[in-house]
Design a protein around this motif. Structure first.
Motif, short mmCIF file in Angstrom:
data_model
loop_
_atom_site.label_atom_id
_atom_site.label_comp_id
_atom_site.label_asym_id
_atom_site.label_seq_id
_atom_site.Cartn_x
_atom_site.Cartn_y
_atom_site.Cartn_z
N ASP A 1 0.81 -1.22 0.00
CA ASP A 1 0.00 0.00 0.00
C ASP A 1 0.84 1.27 0.00
O ASP A 1 0.30 2.37 0.07
CB ASP A 1 -0.97 0.00 1.19
N GLY A 2 2.17 1.12 -0.07
CA GLY A 2 3.04 2.29 -0.20
C GLY A 2 3.35 3.00 1.11
O GLY A 2 4.08 3.97 1.12
N THR A 3 2.81 2.51 2.22
CA THR A 3 3.11 3.14 3.50
C THR A 3 4.32 2.46 4.15
O THR A 3 4.69 1.36 3.78
CB THR A 3 1.94 3.01 4.48
N THR A 4 4.93 3.13 5.13
CA THR A 4 6.04 2.52 5.84
C THR A 4 5.66 2.32 7.30
O THR A 4 5.00 3.17 7.89
CB THR A 4 7.30 3.40 5.77
N PRO A 5 6.02 1.19 7.87
CA PRO A 5 5.62 0.91 9.26
C PRO A 5 6.42 1.74 10.25
O PRO A 5 7.56 2.11 9.99
CB PRO A 5 5.95 -0.57 9.41
N ASP A 6 5.84 1.99 11.42
CA ASP A 6 6.51 2.83 12.41
C ASP A 6 7.34 2.01 13.40
O ASP A 6 7.97 2.56 14.28
CB ASP A 6 5.47 3.68 13.16
N TYR A 7 7.34 0.71 13.26
CA TYR A 7 8.05 -0.11 14.23
C TYR A 7 9.49 -0.41 13.84
O TYR A 7 10.23 -1.03 14.59
CB TYR A 7 7.31 -1.44 14.48
N LEU A 8 9.91 0.03 12.65
CA LEU A 8 11.27 -0.31 12.19
C LEU A 8 12.40 0.11 13.13
O LEU A 8 13.32 -0.68 13.37
CB LEU A 8 11.50 0.24 10.78
N PRO A 9 12.36 1.33 13.71
CA PRO A 9 13.46 1.69 14.62
C PRO A 9 13.55 0.75 15.82
O PRO A 9 14.64 0.36 16.24
CB PRO A 9 13.10 3.12 15.06
N ARG A 10 12.39 0.37 16.40
CA ARG A 10 12.40 -0.54 17.55
C ARG A 10 12.87 -1.93 17.14
O ARG A 10 13.63 -2.58 17.84
CB ARG A 10 10.99 -0.63 18.15
N LEU A 11 12.39 -2.36 15.97
CA LEU A 11 12.79 -3.67 15.46
C LEU A 11 14.30 -3.73 15.25
O LEU A 11 14.97 -4.69 15.63
CB LEU A 11 12.04 -3.94 14.14
N GLN A 12 14.84 -2.65 14.67
CA GLN A 12 16.28 -2.59 14.42
C GLN A 12 17.07 -2.69 15.73
O GLN A 12 18.06 -3.42 15.83
CB GLN A 12 16.61 -1.27 13.72
N LYS A 13 16.58 -1.99 16.78
CA LYS A 13 17.26 -2.00 18.07
C LYS A 13 17.29 -3.42 18.64
O LYS A 13 18.31 -3.89 19.13
CB LYS A 13 16.50 -1.06 19.03
N GLU A 14 16.17 -4.11 18.53
CA GLU A 14 16.09 -5.48 19.06
C GLU A 14 16.98 -6.44 18.26
O GLU A 14 17.58 -7.35 18.83
CB GLU A 14 14.64 -5.97 19.05
N LEU A 15 17.04 -6.24 16.95
CA LEU A 15 17.87 -7.12 16.12
C LEU A 15 19.35 -6.96 16.49
O LEU A 15 20.09 -7.94 16.59
CB LEU A 15 17.65 -6.80 14.63
N VAL A 16 19.76 -5.70 16.72
CA VAL A 16 21.15 -5.46 17.10
C VAL A 16 21.44 -6.09 18.47
O VAL A 16 22.53 -6.64 18.71
CB VAL A 16 21.47 -3.95 17.10
N GLU A 17 20.44 -6.04 19.37
CA GLU A 17 20.61 -6.66 20.68
C GLU A 17 20.85 -8.16 20.56
O GLU A 17 21.68 -8.74 21.26
CB GLU A 17 19.37 -6.40 21.55
N VAL A 18 20.08 -8.79 19.67
CA VAL A 18 20.24 -10.24 19.45
C VAL A 18 21.65 -10.53 18.91
O VAL A 18 22.34 -11.42 19.41
CB VAL A 18 19.17 -10.76 18.47
N ILE A 19 22.06 -9.76 17.94
CA ILE A 19 23.39 -9.97 17.34
C ILE A 19 24.49 -9.80 18.39
O ILE A 19 25.45 -10.56 18.44
CB ILE A 19 23.62 -9.00 16.16
N SER A 20 24.30 -8.82 19.29
CA SER A 20 25.34 -8.57 20.30
C SER A 20 25.45 -9.70 21.31
O SER A 20 26.41 -9.76 22.07
CB SER A 20 25.08 -7.23 21.00
N ARG A 21 24.47 -10.60 21.32
CA ARG A 21 24.59 -11.77 22.18
C ARG A 21 25.56 -12.79 21.57
O ARG A 21 26.10 -13.65 22.25
CB ARG A 21 23.22 -12.44 22.36
N TYR A 22 25.77 -12.69 20.28
CA TYR A 22 26.65 -13.64 19.59
C TYR A 22 28.03 -13.06 19.29
O TYR A 22 29.02 -13.77 19.27
CB TYR A 22 26.00 -14.11 18.27
N VAL A 23 28.05 -11.77 18.98
CA VAL A 23 29.34 -11.14 18.67
C VAL A 23 29.53 -9.91 19.54
O VAL A 23 28.57 -9.19 19.82
CB VAL A 23 29.41 -10.68 17.19
N LYS A 24 30.75 -9.71 19.97
CA LYS A 24 31.07 -8.53 20.76
C LYS A 24 30.94 -7.30 19.88
O LYS A 24 31.63 -7.18 18.86
CB LYS A 24 32.50 -8.62 21.28
N ILE A 25 30.06 -6.39 20.25
CA ILE A 25 29.86 -5.20 19.44
C ILE A 25 30.17 -3.96 20.25
O ILE A 25 29.68 -3.79 21.36
CB ILE A 25 28.40 -5.12 18.94
N ASN A 26 30.98 -3.11 19.69
CA ASN A 26 31.23 -1.80 20.26
C ASN A 26 30.22 -0.83 19.63
O ASN A 26 30.16 -0.73 18.41
CB ASN A 26 32.67 -1.38 19.93
#
Lengths: 88, 88
Positions: free
Chosen positions: A32-57
């Protein structure tokens, strides 16, 4: 062009130093051409998951958001100073 | 070629039906040429996080893993039957 060839060509243009890099790309396409508003929160959570596997600065994380029409591309680039696979 | 143009060109070749699609790409580049063993678990957790935000039918998830030299590309494509932003 396949994804693999695309990223291999990207790799050649970047610095040739042998470092470990992790790149997370989230592509969202809305009919429908709209963009969802949850992307920033989703991105934050995805990075959190990744940081459990790799040390991230946090300083080594580069986030980029591209939008055009119904296509939204969130790109998270992480340069890893050292490899440490923290087993969950 | 930018990421945006790459995925826009991909979009044109796929079906022109207006559907919602979410694509997660994880690119791992190891300086020492080895590939980490945690990618399958990491992928599972990333999909779990996404499913908190969008309704995902397990049948609509396509996972693809490409490897060449020190480059590893994990691609998760999700077709969304309906948009439901479950607020966390």
């Amino acid at each position: 062009m396949s994804l693999l060839s695309f990223f291999r060509s990207q790799k050649k243009t970047s610095a040739s130093v042998a470092r470990d890099r992790l790149q997370l790309i989230l592509i969202n396409e809305r009919g429908d051409g709209t963009t969802p508003d949850y992307l920033p929160r989703l991105q934050k959570e995805l990075v959190e998951v990744i940081s459990r596997y790799v040390k991230i600065n946090p300083d080594d994380i580069k986030v980029n958001l591209d939008r055009q029409d119904s296509l939204e591309i969130l790109e998270v680039k992480i340069e890893m100073p050292q490899v440490d696979t923290a087993k969950a």
